[in-house]
Motif scaffolding. Structure first.
Motif, PDB file in Angstrom:
ATOM      1  N   VAL A  28       0.851  -1.184   0.000  1.00 33.65           N
ATOM      2  CA  VAL A  28       0.000   0.000   0.000  1.00 33.65           C
ATOM      3  C   VAL A  28       0.891   1.239   0.000  1.00 33.65           C
ATOM      4  O   VAL A  28       1.760   1.394   0.846  1.00 33.65           O
ATOM      5  CB  VAL A  28      -0.922   0.017   1.237  1.00 33.65           C
ATOM      6  N   LEU A  29       0.677   2.085  -0.994  1.00 36.26           N
ATOM      7  CA  LEU A  29       1.382   3.365  -1.047  1.00 36.26           C
ATOM      8  C   LEU A  29       0.416   4.412  -0.504  1.00 36.26           C
ATOM      9  O   LEU A  29      -0.684   4.560  -1.011  1.00 36.26           O
ATOM     10  CB  LEU A  29       1.783   3.692  -2.488  1.00 36.26           C
ATOM     11  N   TRP A  30       0.844   5.127   0.514  1.00 35.02           N
ATOM     12  CA  TRP A  30      -0.050   6.070   1.161  1.00 35.02           C
ATOM     13  C   TRP A  30       0.621   7.417   1.322  1.00 35.02           C
ATOM     14  O   TRP A  30       1.842   7.540   1.274  1.00 35.02           O
ATOM     15  CB  TRP A  30      -0.507   5.547   2.516  1.00 35.02           C
ATOM     16  N   THR A  31      -0.218   8.424   1.512  1.00 33.27           N
ATOM     17  CA  THR A  31       0.248   9.754   1.834  1.00 33.27           C
ATOM     18  C   THR A  31      -0.786  10.419   2.722  1.00 33.27           C
ATOM     19  O   THR A  31      -1.943   9.993   2.766  1.00 33.27           O
ATOM     20  CB  THR A  31       0.511  10.598   0.570  1.00 33.27           C
ATOM     21  N   ILE A  32      -0.367  11.440   3.404  1.00 33.97           N
ATOM     22  CA  ILE A  32      -1.274  12.189   4.274  1.00 33.97           C
ATOM     23  C   ILE A  32      -1.472  13.582   3.691  1.00 33.97           C
ATOM     24  O   ILE A  32      -0.495  14.258   3.360  1.00 33.97           O
ATOM     25  CB  ILE A  32      -0.720  12.295   5.703  1.00 33.97           C
ATOM     26  N   ILE A  33      -2.737  13.974   3.555  1.00 38.00           N
ATOM     27  CA  ILE A  33      -3.074  15.316   3.090  1.00 38.00           C
ATOM     28  C   ILE A  33      -4.086  15.885   4.070  1.00 38.00           C
ATOM     29  O   ILE A  33      -5.166  15.305   4.268  1.00 38.00           O
ATOM     30  CB  ILE A  33      -3.645  15.306   1.662  1.00 38.00           C
ATOM     31  N   SER A  41      -2.152   3.893  -4.025  1.00 36.14           N
ATOM     32  CA  SER A  41      -1.556   2.788  -4.783  1.00 36.14           C
ATOM     33  C   SER A  41      -2.078   2.702  -6.212  1.00 36.14           C
ATOM     34  O   SER A  41      -1.304   2.554  -7.160  1.00 36.14           O
ATOM     35  CB  SER A  41      -1.814   1.459  -4.081  1.00 36.14           C
ATOM     36  N   LYS A  42      -3.387   2.770  -6.386  1.00 35.89           N
ATOM     37  CA  LYS A  42      -3.970   2.621  -7.719  1.00 35.89           C
ATOM     38  C   LYS A  42      -3.941   3.914  -8.521  1.00 35.89           C
ATOM     39  O   LYS A  42      -3.987   3.896  -9.743  1.00 35.89           O
ATOM     40  CB  LYS A  42      -5.412   2.122  -7.606  1.00 35.89           C
ATOM     41  N   PHE A  43      -3.850   5.047  -7.811  1.00 30.19           N
ATOM     42  CA  PHE A  43      -3.891   6.346  -8.477  1.00 30.19           C
ATOM     43  C   PHE A  43      -2.528   6.807  -8.974  1.00 30.19           C
ATOM     44  O   PHE A  43      -2.433   7.647  -9.871  1.00 30.19           O
ATOM     45  CB  PHE A  43      -4.467   7.389  -7.520  1.00 30.19           C
ATOM     46  N   ILE A  44      -1.467   6.230  -8.444  1.00 26.92           N
ATOM     47  CA  ILE A  44      -0.121   6.757  -8.700  1.00 26.92           C
ATOM     48  C   ILE A  44       0.248   6.768 -10.191  1.00 26.92           C
ATOM     49  O   ILE A  44       0.886   7.692 -10.659  1.00 26.92           O
ATOM     50  CB  ILE A  44       0.933   6.012  -7.848  1.00 26.92           C
ATOM     51  N   GLU A  45      -0.174   5.774 -10.939  1.00 27.62           N
ATOM     52  CA  GLU A  45       0.135   5.735 -12.368  1.00 27.62           C
ATOM     53  C   GLU A  45      -0.830   6.587 -13.201  1.00 27.62           C
ATOM     54  O   GLU A  45      -0.574   6.861 -14.356  1.00 27.62           O
ATOM     55  CB  GLU A  45       0.134   4.291 -12.884  1.00 27.62           C
ATOM     56  N   LYS A  46      -1.947   6.999 -12.601  1.00 25.17           N
ATOM     57  CA  LYS A  46      -2.936   7.810 -13.314  1.00 25.17           C
ATOM     58  C   LYS A  46      -2.796   9.304 -13.028  1.00 25.17           C
ATOM     59  O   LYS A  46      -3.503  10.103 -13.613  1.00 25.17           O
ATOM     60  CB  LYS A  46      -4.350   7.373 -12.907  1.00 25.17           C
ATOM     61  N   HIS A  47      -1.920   9.669 -12.115  1.00 24.30           N
ATOM     62  CA  HIS A  47      -1.777  11.065 -11.704  1.00 24.30           C
ATOM     63  C   HIS A  47      -1.417  11.950 -12.895  1.00 24.30           C
ATOM     64  O   HIS A  47      -0.458  11.654 -13.611  1.00 24.30           O
ATOM     65  CB  HIS A  47      -0.704  11.175 -10.621  1.00 24.30           C
ATOM     66  N   ASP A  52       6.190  10.364 -10.856  1.00 23.58           N
ATOM     67  CA  ASP A  52       7.408  10.825 -10.185  1.00 23.58           C
ATOM     68  C   ASP A  52       7.092  11.807  -9.060  1.00 23.58           C
ATOM     69  O   ASP A  52       7.634  11.689  -7.962  1.00 23.58           O
ATOM     70  CB  ASP A  52       8.365  11.471 -11.181  1.00 23.58           C
ATOM     71  N   LEU A  53       6.232  12.762  -9.336  1.00 28.98           N
ATOM     72  CA  LEU A  53       5.874  13.736  -8.303  1.00 28.98           C
ATOM     73  C   LEU A  53       5.125  13.076  -7.158  1.00 28.98           C
ATOM     74  O   LEU A  53       5.370  13.380  -5.992  1.00 28.98           O
ATOM     75  CB  LEU A  53       5.024  14.861  -8.896  1.00 28.98           C
ATOM     76  N   LEU A  54       4.251  12.177  -7.485  1.00 28.74           N
ATOM     77  CA  LEU A  54       3.461  11.524  -6.454  1.00 28.74           C
ATOM     78  C   LEU A  54       4.330  10.608  -5.594  1.00 28.74           C
ATOM     79  O   LEU A  54       4.071  10.445  -4.396  1.00 28.74           O
ATOM     80  CB  LEU A  54       2.307  10.746  -7.082  1.00 28.74           C
ATOM     81  N   MET A  55       5.360  10.018  -6.173  1.00 28.98           N
ATOM     82  CA  MET A  55       6.264   9.156  -5.400  1.00 28.98           C
ATOM     83  C   MET A  55       6.977   9.938  -4.296  1.00 28.98           C
ATOM     84  O   MET A  55       7.351   9.370  -3.278  1.00 28.98           O
ATOM     85  CB  MET A  55       7.292   8.484  -6.311  1.00 28.98           C
ATOM     86  N   LEU A  56       7.150  11.233  -4.500  1.00 33.32           N
ATOM     87  CA  LEU A  56       7.779  12.055  -3.459  1.00 33.32           C
ATOM     88  C   LEU A  56       6.892  12.170  -2.225  1.00 33.32           C
ATOM     89  O   LEU A  56       7.363  12.475  -1.139  1.00 33.32           O
ATOM     90  CB  LEU A  56       8.084  13.460  -4.001  1.00 33.32           C
ATOM     91  N   ALA A  57       5.603  11.941  -2.393  1.00 34.14           N
ATOM     92  CA  ALA A  57       4.655  12.081  -1.293  1.00 34.14           C
ATOM     93  C   ALA A  57       4.407  10.776  -0.547  1.00 34.14           C
ATOM     94  O   ALA A  57       3.793  10.777   0.515  1.00 34.14           O
ATOM     95  CB  ALA A  57       3.321  12.606  -1.840  1.00 34.14           C
ATOM     96  N   VAL A  58       4.881   9.670  -1.072  1.00 32.61           N
ATOM     97  CA  VAL A  58       4.604   8.358  -0.481  1.00 32.61           C
ATOM     98  C   VAL A  58       5.232   8.241   0.908  1.00 32.61           C
ATOM     99  O   VAL A  58       6.395   8.554   1.117  1.00 32.61           O
ATOM    100  CB  VAL A  58       5.135   7.224  -1.399  1.00 32.61           C
TER     101      VAL A  58
END
Length: 86
Positions: A28-33, A41-47, A52-58
């Motif tokens: 599970v790839l998660w972030t806090i906002i 996890s499922k959204f990371i490739e659709k961002h 790359d930017l979303l991976m910085l938030a994981v």
């Protein structure tokens, strides 16, 4: 000196990106906002801005980064509402 620092930063970024994508499969790839922990996890490739930017938030609180890139919060709030909360 600035160029060398820039090259080093990019190399570290690329390594982290490769490592994260290779070893985080099935996890599970998660972030806090704004205090809410989202499963991205499922959204990371659709961002729209790229994974790359979303991976910085994981794995961390990315509220400041999120708001600096998404200035029209009302638009992305609808998308956040559809994301799984952990």
């Amino acid at each position: 000196a600035v160029l060398e620092l820039w090259v080093m930063f990019n190399m570290l970024f690329l390594f982290w990106n490769f490592y994260s994508k290779k070893y985080n499969r099935g996890k599970v790839l998660w972030t806090i906002i704004d205090g809410t922990r989202y499963d991205i996890s499922k959204f990371i490739e659709k961002h729209p801005g790229g994974s790359d930017l979303l991976m910085l938030a994981v794995g961390r609180d990315a509220s400041v980064m999120f708001h600096s890139y998404h200035r029209r919060y009302s638009v992305v709030h609808k998308r956040l509402a559809t994301m799984p909360v952990l």
